[in-house]
Motif scaffolding. Structure first.
Motif, PDB file in Angstrom:
ATOM      1  N   ASN A   2       0.836  -1.192   0.000  1.00 21.25           N
ATOM      2  CA  ASN A   2       0.000   0.000   0.000  1.00 21.25           C
ATOM      3  C   ASN A   2       0.869   1.239   0.000  1.00 21.25           C
ATOM      4  O   ASN A   2       1.808   1.351   0.751  1.00 21.25           O
ATOM      5  N   GLY A   3       0.473   2.194  -0.826  1.00 11.27           N
ATOM      6  CA  GLY A   3       1.238   3.440  -0.876  1.00 11.27           C
ATOM      7  C   GLY A   3       2.200   3.489  -2.039  1.00 11.27           C
ATOM      8  O   GLY A   3       2.700   4.537  -2.399  1.00 11.27           O
ATOM      9  N   SER A   4       2.552   2.363  -2.613  1.00 11.68           N
ATOM     10  CA  SER A   4       3.400   2.394  -3.809  1.00 11.68           C
ATOM     11  C   SER A   4       2.608   3.039  -4.930  1.00 11.68           C
ATOM     12  O   SER A   4       1.413   2.841  -5.048  1.00 11.68           O
ATOM     13  N   TYR A   5       3.260   3.812  -5.771  1.00  9.39           N
ATOM     14  CA  TYR A   5       2.494   4.542  -6.757  1.00  9.39           C
ATOM     15  C   TYR A   5       2.862   4.125  -8.170  1.00  9.39           C
ATOM     16  O   TYR A   5       3.978   3.715  -8.455  1.00  9.39           O
ATOM     17  N   ASN A   6       1.853   4.220  -9.040  1.00  9.64           N
ATOM     18  CA  ASN A   6       1.903   3.581 -10.339  1.00  9.64           C
ATOM     19  C   ASN A   6       3.034   4.071 -11.221  1.00  9.64           C
ATOM     20  O   ASN A   6       3.643   3.295 -11.951  1.00  9.64           O
ATOM     21  N   TYR A   7       3.346   5.394 -11.148  1.00  8.22           N
ATOM     22  CA  TYR A   7       4.306   5.888 -12.129  1.00  8.22           C
ATOM     23  C   TYR A   7       5.731   5.481 -11.807  1.00  8.22           C
ATOM     24  O   TYR A   7       6.662   5.840 -12.491  1.00  8.22           O
ATOM     25  N   PHE A   8       5.950   4.709 -10.731  1.00  6.15           N
ATOM     26  CA  PHE A   8       7.264   4.124 -10.477  1.00  6.15           C
ATOM     27  C   PHE A   8       7.251   2.621 -10.704  1.00  6.15           C
ATOM     28  O   PHE A   8       8.203   1.925 -10.368  1.00  6.15           O
ATOM     29  N   ASN A   9       6.157   2.080 -11.279  1.00  6.80           N
ATOM     30  CA  ASN A   9       6.050   0.637 -11.460  1.00  6.80           C
ATOM     31  C   ASN A   9       7.192   0.083 -12.315  1.00  6.80           C
ATOM     32  O   ASN A   9       7.762  -0.955 -12.006  1.00  6.80           O
ATOM     33  N   ASN A  10       7.501   0.766 -13.417  1.00  5.35           N
ATOM     34  CA  ASN A  10       8.565   0.273 -14.284  1.00  5.35           C
ATOM     35  C   ASN A  10       9.898   0.230 -13.561  1.00  5.35           C
ATOM     36  O   ASN A  10      10.634  -0.741 -13.634  1.00  5.35           O
ATOM     37  N   PHE A  11      10.197   1.343 -12.844  1.00  2.00           N
ATOM     38  CA  PHE A  11      11.460   1.394 -12.080  1.00  2.00           C
ATOM     39  C   PHE A  11      11.496   0.300 -11.029  1.00  2.00           C
ATOM     40  O   PHE A  11      12.477  -0.402 -10.857  1.00  2.00           O
ATOM     41  N   ALA A  12      10.379   0.130 -10.304  1.00  2.00           N
ATOM     42  CA  ALA A  12      10.323  -0.869  -9.245  1.00  2.00           C
ATOM     43  C   ALA A  12      10.485  -2.271  -9.809  1.00  2.00           C
ATOM     44  O   ALA A  12      11.175  -3.115  -9.223  1.00  2.00           O
ATOM     45  N   THR A  13       9.874  -2.523 -10.949  1.00  2.88           N
ATOM     46  CA  THR A  13       9.974  -3.843 -11.554  1.00  2.88           C
ATOM     47  C   THR A  13      11.411  -4.133 -11.997  1.00  2.88           C
ATOM     48  O   THR A  13      11.943  -5.222 -11.769  1.00  2.88           O
ATOM     49  N   GLN A  14      12.049  -3.131 -12.600  1.00  2.53           N
ATOM     50  CA  GLN A  14      13.408  -3.318 -13.085  1.00  2.53           C
ATOM     51  C   GLN A  14      14.390  -3.571 -11.960  1.00  2.53           C
ATOM     52  O   GLN A  14      15.368  -4.291 -12.108  1.00  2.53           O
ATOM     53  N   THR A  15      14.159  -2.959 -10.814  1.00  2.47           N
ATOM     54  CA  THR A  15      15.123  -3.057  -9.718  1.00  2.47           C
ATOM     55  C   THR A  15      14.660  -3.993  -8.609  1.00  2.47           C
ATOM     56  O   THR A  15      15.323  -4.126  -7.588  1.00  2.47           O
ATOM     57  N   ALA A  16      13.523  -4.647  -8.794  1.00  3.61           N
ATOM     58  CA  ALA A  16      12.962  -5.569  -7.805  1.00  3.61           C
ATOM     59  C   ALA A  16      12.679  -4.862  -6.489  1.00  3.61           C
ATOM     60  O   ALA A  16      12.768  -5.446  -5.419  1.00  3.61           O
ATOM     61  N   ILE A  17      12.335  -3.582  -6.560  1.00  3.79           N
ATOM     62  CA  ILE A  17      12.024  -2.812  -5.355  1.00  3.79           C
ATOM     63  C   ILE A  17      10.538  -2.492  -5.367  1.00  3.79           C
ATOM     64  O   ILE A  17      10.060  -1.773  -6.236  1.00  3.79           O
ATOM     65  N   MET A  18       9.803  -3.026  -4.406  1.00  3.02           N
ATOM     66  CA  MET A  18       8.365  -2.795  -4.347  1.00  3.02           C
ATOM     67  C   MET A  18       7.963  -2.122  -3.036  1.00  3.02           C
ATOM     68  O   MET A  18       6.821  -2.189  -2.630  1.00  3.02           O
ATOM     69  N   ASN A  19       8.901  -1.513  -2.372  1.00  2.00           N
ATOM     70  CA  ASN A  19       8.634  -0.959  -1.054  1.00  2.00           C
ATOM     71  C   ASN A  19       8.686   0.569  -1.049  1.00  2.00           C
ATOM     72  O   ASN A  19       9.093   1.190  -0.081  1.00  2.00           O
ATOM     73  N   ILE A  20       8.285   1.178  -2.152  1.00  2.00           N
ATOM     74  CA  ILE A  20       8.231   2.634  -2.249  1.00  2.00           C
ATOM     75  C   ILE A  20       6.870   3.090  -1.741  1.00  2.00           C
ATOM     76  O   ILE A  20       5.834   2.655  -2.234  1.00  2.00           O
ATOM     77  N   ILE A  21       6.876   3.949  -0.748  1.00  2.00           N
ATOM     78  CA  ILE A  21       5.647   4.347  -0.067  1.00  2.00           C
ATOM     79  C   ILE A  21       5.474   5.852  -0.202  1.00  2.00           C
ATOM     80  O   ILE A  21       6.281   6.625   0.311  1.00  2.00           O
TER      81      ILE A  21
END
Length: 284
Positions: A2-21
């Motif tokens: 919860n709190g992760s936002y859509n416009y960082f999805n590509n970055f998060a997917t590429q870096t395996a980071i899903m903990n952006i709040i």
């Protein structure tokens, strides 16, 4: 998460980071370590073995990470997530990364973030005195210096000018204060340091000759060849206003002055430390 936002999805997917709040409020759970807690509260959070400190700016945070300090959470402006902070984020693992706009984060912390990033890090246990002293030839001793800017500047000079370790008396400022870390440009993470209760007694036990930086009638010039001939020196720097205590000066092996011109009586402790460290460095 919860709190992760859509416009960082590509970055998060590429870096395996899903903990952006993304935070919308100053009351978001977890961000109090960046805002409402004082330096003393951070230092003593939970207990003294589990304290926290705050490092600021990508360069300083990276220096701490490379030195082995453990990150706990990041506070980062949106634009730096995939920019200046990307390398740091990749090194930090699965820790919370709180983000928001510049104005919100400034209102949260009380100041504009330097290069847009803060990192809460676990405070390490103090090093044993012998870990700092055993193999050292030149030690800096900070006695009663309480100004965070001066502490940071002294550490930066110590790291740059060949000082092997830094010792601080209990009346000195905490080197892991946010401002001290920032002024040092991360040099606090490069030089081993710890606290010392009785410098004059304990340093002699380690074979150091002590150098009190003070203006007295019997002080010798800092360029005296006898000083350079010493194998192990502990250079003791005093408070910004009153300098070293009379007891410390009288117990020192040497009392040393920096020659002055144009009627100037002394230098700021940070400036004096740089001169002393350079002049008294070991020559290989």
């Amino acid at each position: 998460m919860n709190g992760s936002y859509n416009y960082f999805n590509n970055f998060a997917t590429q870096t395996a980071i899903m903990n952006i709040i993304e935070i919308k409020s100053l009351n978001h759970p977890g961000v109090e370590i960046f805002s409402t807690l004082t330096e003393a509260q951070l230092r003593n959070r939970i207990d003294k073995q589990n304290g926290i400190f705050i490092a600021e700016s990508p360069k300083v945070i990276n220096t701490a990470l490379c030195a082995g300090y453990k990150p706990l959470a990041l506070l980062c402006e949106r634009k730096h997530i995939a920019g200046d902070a990307a390398d740091i984020i990749a090194k930090c693992g699965e820790i919370p990364i709180y983000t928001g706009g510049r104005e919100l984060l400034a209102s949260l912390t009380g100041y504009t973030l330097t290069r847009g990033v803060l990192c809460a890090m676990q405070r390490p246990n103090p090093l044993p005195l012998e870990a700092v002293c055993n193999n050292a030839k030149r030690i800096a001793v900070i006695d009663g210096v309480t100004d965070t800017t001066n502490i940071g500047a002294i550490f930066r000079s110590a790291a740059a000018l060949g000082i092997d370790g830094v010792l601080l008396t209990p009346t000195s400022c905490d080197p892991l204060n946010r401002r001290a870390i920032r002024v040092s440009m991360g040099s606090i993470f490069l030089v081993p340091w710890t606290w010392i209760e009785k410098p004059m007694e304990q340093l002699h036990d380690f074979g150091f000759r002590t150098v009190a930086m003070a203006l007295t009638h019997n002080s010798i010039s800092i360029d005296n060849p006898q000083l350079m001939a010493e194998q192990r020196l502990a250079i003791i720097m005093g408070t910004e206003g009153d300098g070293l205590a009379k007891e410390t000066i009288s117990a020192a092996d040497y009392v040393v002055r920096i020659p002055m011109s144009h009627g100037v009586d002394s230098l700021n402790v940070a400036a004096a430390s740089a001169v002393a460290f350079w002049q008294l460095r070991t020559i290989n």
